[in-house]
Design a protein around this motif. Structure first.
Motif, PDB file in Angstrom:
ATOM      1  N   THR A 106     -48.485  -6.946  -3.941  1.00 21.95           N
ATOM      2  CA  THR A 106     -48.686  -5.576  -4.420  1.00 21.95           C
ATOM      3  C   THR A 106     -49.661  -4.827  -3.530  1.00 21.95           C
ATOM      4  O   THR A 106     -49.451  -3.645  -3.210  1.00 21.95           O
ATOM      5  N   PHE A 107     -50.728  -5.465  -3.099  1.00 18.49           N
ATOM      6  CA  PHE A 107     -51.729  -4.798  -2.276  1.00 18.49           C
ATOM      7  C   PHE A 107     -51.249  -4.564  -0.845  1.00 18.49           C
ATOM      8  O   PHE A 107     -51.566  -3.534  -0.246  1.00 18.49           O
ATOM      9  N   ALA A 108     -50.518  -5.537  -0.303  1.00 15.71           N
ATOM     10  CA  ALA A 108     -50.209  -5.539   1.127  1.00 15.71           C
ATOM     11  C   ALA A 108     -49.606  -4.234   1.646  1.00 15.71           C
ATOM     12  O   ALA A 108     -50.038  -3.722   2.690  1.00 15.71           O
ATOM     13  N   PRO A 109     -48.597  -3.633   0.976  1.00 13.49           N
ATOM     14  CA  PRO A 109     -47.982  -2.438   1.556  1.00 13.49           C
ATOM     15  C   PRO A 109     -48.852  -1.192   1.526  1.00 13.49           C
ATOM     16  O   PRO A 109     -48.516  -0.194   2.159  1.00 13.49           O
ATOM     17  N   PHE A 110     -49.957  -1.237   0.800  1.00 14.75           N
ATOM     18  CA  PHE A 110     -50.787  -0.044   0.642  1.00 14.75           C
ATOM     19  C   PHE A 110     -52.013  -0.024   1.560  1.00 14.75           C
ATOM     20  O   PHE A 110     -52.668   1.013   1.692  1.00 14.75           O
ATOM     21  N   ILE A 111     -52.343  -1.142   2.164  1.00 13.78           N
ATOM     22  CA  ILE A 111     -53.589  -1.209   2.923  1.00 13.78           C
ATOM     23  C   ILE A 111     -53.569  -0.276   4.127  1.00 13.78           C
ATOM     24  O   ILE A 111     -54.544   0.434   4.409  1.00 13.78           O
ATOM     25  N   ALA A 112     -52.456  -0.225   4.857  1.00 13.03           N
ATOM     26  CA  ALA A 112     -52.387   0.666   6.023  1.00 13.03           C
ATOM     27  C   ALA A 112     -52.570   2.122   5.615  1.00 13.03           C
ATOM     28  O   ALA A 112     -53.270   2.888   6.302  1.00 13.03           O
ATOM     29  N   ALA A 113     -51.951   2.516   4.506  1.00 16.47           N
ATOM     30  CA  ALA A 113     -52.090   3.902   4.038  1.00 16.47           C
ATOM     31  C   ALA A 113     -53.528   4.203   3.651  1.00 16.47           C
ATOM     32  O   ALA A 113     -54.061   5.283   3.951  1.00 16.47           O
ATOM     33  N   MET A 114     -54.181   3.247   2.983  1.00 12.67           N
ATOM     34  CA  MET A 114     -55.576   3.454   2.598  1.00 12.67           C
ATOM     35  C   MET A 114     -56.490   3.538   3.823  1.00 12.67           C
ATOM     36  O   MET A 114     -57.440   4.334   3.853  1.00 12.67           O
ATOM     37  N   ARG A 115     -56.195   2.768   4.852  1.00 12.54           N
ATOM     38  CA  ARG A 115     -57.000   2.822   6.066  1.00 12.54           C
ATOM     39  C   ARG A 115     -56.929   4.194   6.719  1.00 12.54           C
ATOM     40  O   ARG A 115     -57.899   4.660   7.322  1.00 12.54           O
ATOM     41  N   ALA A 116     -55.775   4.842   6.597  1.00  7.21           N
ATOM     42  CA  ALA A 116     -55.571   6.129   7.257  1.00  7.21           C
ATOM     43  C   ALA A 116     -56.170   7.298   6.485  1.00  7.21           C
ATOM     44  O   ALA A 116     -56.252   8.416   7.020  1.00  7.21           O
ATOM     45  N   GLN A 117     -56.589   7.064   5.248  1.00 15.05           N
ATOM     46  CA  GLN A 117     -57.113   8.137   4.414  1.00 15.05           C
ATOM     47  C   GLN A 117     -58.616   8.317   4.617  1.00 15.05           C
ATOM     48  O   GLN A 117     -59.323   7.379   4.989  1.00 15.05           O
ATOM     49  N   ARG A 118     -59.085   9.495   4.336  1.00 20.40           N
ATOM     50  CA  ARG A 118     -60.515   9.769   4.469  1.00 20.40           C
ATOM     51  C   ARG A 118     -61.307   9.352   3.236  1.00 20.40           C
ATOM     52  O   ARG A 118     -62.513   9.137   3.314  1.00 20.40           O
ATOM     53  N   THR A 119     -60.631   9.275   2.103  1.00 21.16           N
ATOM     54  CA  THR A 119     -61.309   8.876   0.873  1.00 21.16           C
ATOM     55  C   THR A 119     -61.115   7.379   0.651  1.00 21.16           C
ATOM     56  O   THR A 119     -60.038   6.844   0.934  1.00 21.16           O
ATOM     57  N   PRO A 120     -62.132   6.676   0.148  1.00 20.45           N
ATOM     58  CA  PRO A 120     -61.998   5.225  -0.039  1.00 20.45           C
ATOM     59  C   PRO A 120     -60.993   4.882  -1.131  1.00 20.45           C
ATOM     60  O   PRO A 120     -61.004   5.479  -2.213  1.00 20.45           O
ATOM     61  N   GLY A 121     -60.112   3.943  -0.838  1.00 17.20           N
ATOM     62  CA  GLY A 121     -59.151   3.494  -1.835  1.00 17.20           C
ATOM     63  C   GLY A 121     -59.704   2.340  -2.636  1.00 17.20           C
ATOM     64  O   GLY A 121     -60.705   1.710  -2.263  1.00 17.20           O
ATOM     65  N   ARG A 122     -59.040   2.064  -3.748  1.00 22.54           N
ATOM     66  CA  ARG A 122     -59.403   0.939  -4.602  1.00 22.54           C
ATOM     67  C   ARG A 122     -58.207   0.028  -4.804  1.00 22.54           C
ATOM     68  O   ARG A 122     -57.131   0.491  -5.194  1.00 22.54           O
ATOM     69  N   LEU A 123     -58.399  -1.248  -4.562  1.00 19.84           N
ATOM     70  CA  LEU A 123     -57.423  -2.284  -4.892  1.00 19.84           C
ATOM     71  C   LEU A 123     -57.988  -3.056  -6.071  1.00 19.84           C
ATOM     72  O   LEU A 123     -59.081  -3.632  -5.971  1.00 19.84           O
ATOM     73  N   VAL A 124     -57.257  -3.081  -7.179  1.00 17.23           N
ATOM     74  CA  VAL A 124     -57.794  -3.633  -8.424  1.00 17.23           C
ATOM     75  C   VAL A 124     -56.988  -4.859  -8.838  1.00 17.23           C
ATOM     76  O   VAL A 124     -55.776  -4.774  -9.091  1.00 17.23           O
TER      77      VAL A 124
END
Length: 264
Positions: free
Chosen positions: A118-136
């Motif tokens: 579930t987390f794996a496909p979202f990490i690249a998108a979160m890296r590209a964002q300026r706001t910090p993402g959360r993986l829960v």
């Protein structure tokens, strides 16, 4: 404040549905994944702004389906702020019964491996964002010590806790925060079959409200309710001899395959 973009697995009932309702009430755009498509659609119909949410009927053991859902949600929402790997199953298991091994495997695949998928496909998108993402990641107090009759479930939740700890260190450099939440007893279909008293039983909506505060703060680890956090700390430090005496005769969760063949 910009509305959040939130992706939740196991969202058709229980904790997942409660989290969805809480986030929707705040104006978030939701991607909801679960096996039961009809239940997802029914849930979305009850949420504020149903047209902005998306349902993704899929089994979390199908990693390609999770990836497809992730890419579709990223395209729809333009990014993601919170990903909650909530999907989980529970059943009693006893290692002495050969027929319990498929149940054991299903619990590990659903509760542990699917969390990473579930987390794996979202990490690249979160890296590209300026706001910090959360993986829960959703652990459990049951992952603190191994409980008799629940070896698979306890092992799976212990694995989620350790996995999220490792992941937290891996993605810290990208300003992605990993939040581990360990529920105690929450009044959901998963716990309603338990044939034993459940101390500090909490309503799912109350749990979700507290969970959102933990996620928003980016806390690395929290037990909800707090009373079970005290229990968890005590369990961590109990010597094996004391723990064994206290829990060796504890009641067991019903086995999924109970009544099947004799032990091997």
């Amino acid at each position: 404040m910009t509305p959040l973009r939130v992706f939740i697995t196991g969202a058709s009932s229980g904790l997942g549905a409660a989290l969805a309702r809480q986030y929707a009430a705040q104006g978030a755009t939701l991607g909801l994944l679960a096996r039961r498509g009809e239940a997802l659609a029914a849930l979305i119909a009850t949420l504020p702004n149903p047209q902005q949410h998306r349902a993704y009927p899929a089994d979390v053991r199908d990693h390609a389906a999770i990836d497809d859902a992730a890419q579709a949600f990223l395209a729809h929402a333009g990014g993601v702020d919170v990903v909650i790997a909530n999907a989980g199953i529970s059943a009693g298991t006893l290692t002495e019964y050969a027929e319990d091994m498929p149940v054991f495997a299903d619990i590990i695949a659903t509760n542990v491996t699917a969390t990473a998928a579930t987390f794996a496909p979202f990490i690249a998108a979160m890296r590209a964002q300026r706001t910090p993402g959360r993986l829960v990641g959703i652990g459990s107090v049951a992952g603190i010590r191994g409980l008799p009759g629940a070896g698979a479930y306890s092992a799976s939740k212990a694995a989620v806790i350790s996995y999220c700890e490792a992941l937290r260190l891996e993605v810290k450099r990208y300003d992605i925060r990993v939040v581990t939440i360990c529920p105690g007893y929450i009044d959901t279909p998963m716990t309603q079959i338990n044939p034993y008293p459940m101390p500090f039983l909490m309503a799912p909506e109350k749990f979700a409200a507290r969970a959102l505060r933990v996620i928003d703060a980016g806390s690395s680890y929290a037990v909800i309710p707090w009373q079970m956090g005290v229990v968890a700390k005590l369990l961590r430090v109990l010597p094996n001899s004391v723990f064994d005496r206290a829990f060796s005769k504890a009641p067991h969760k019903p086995r999924k395959s109970a009544g099947a063949a004799a032990p091997h």
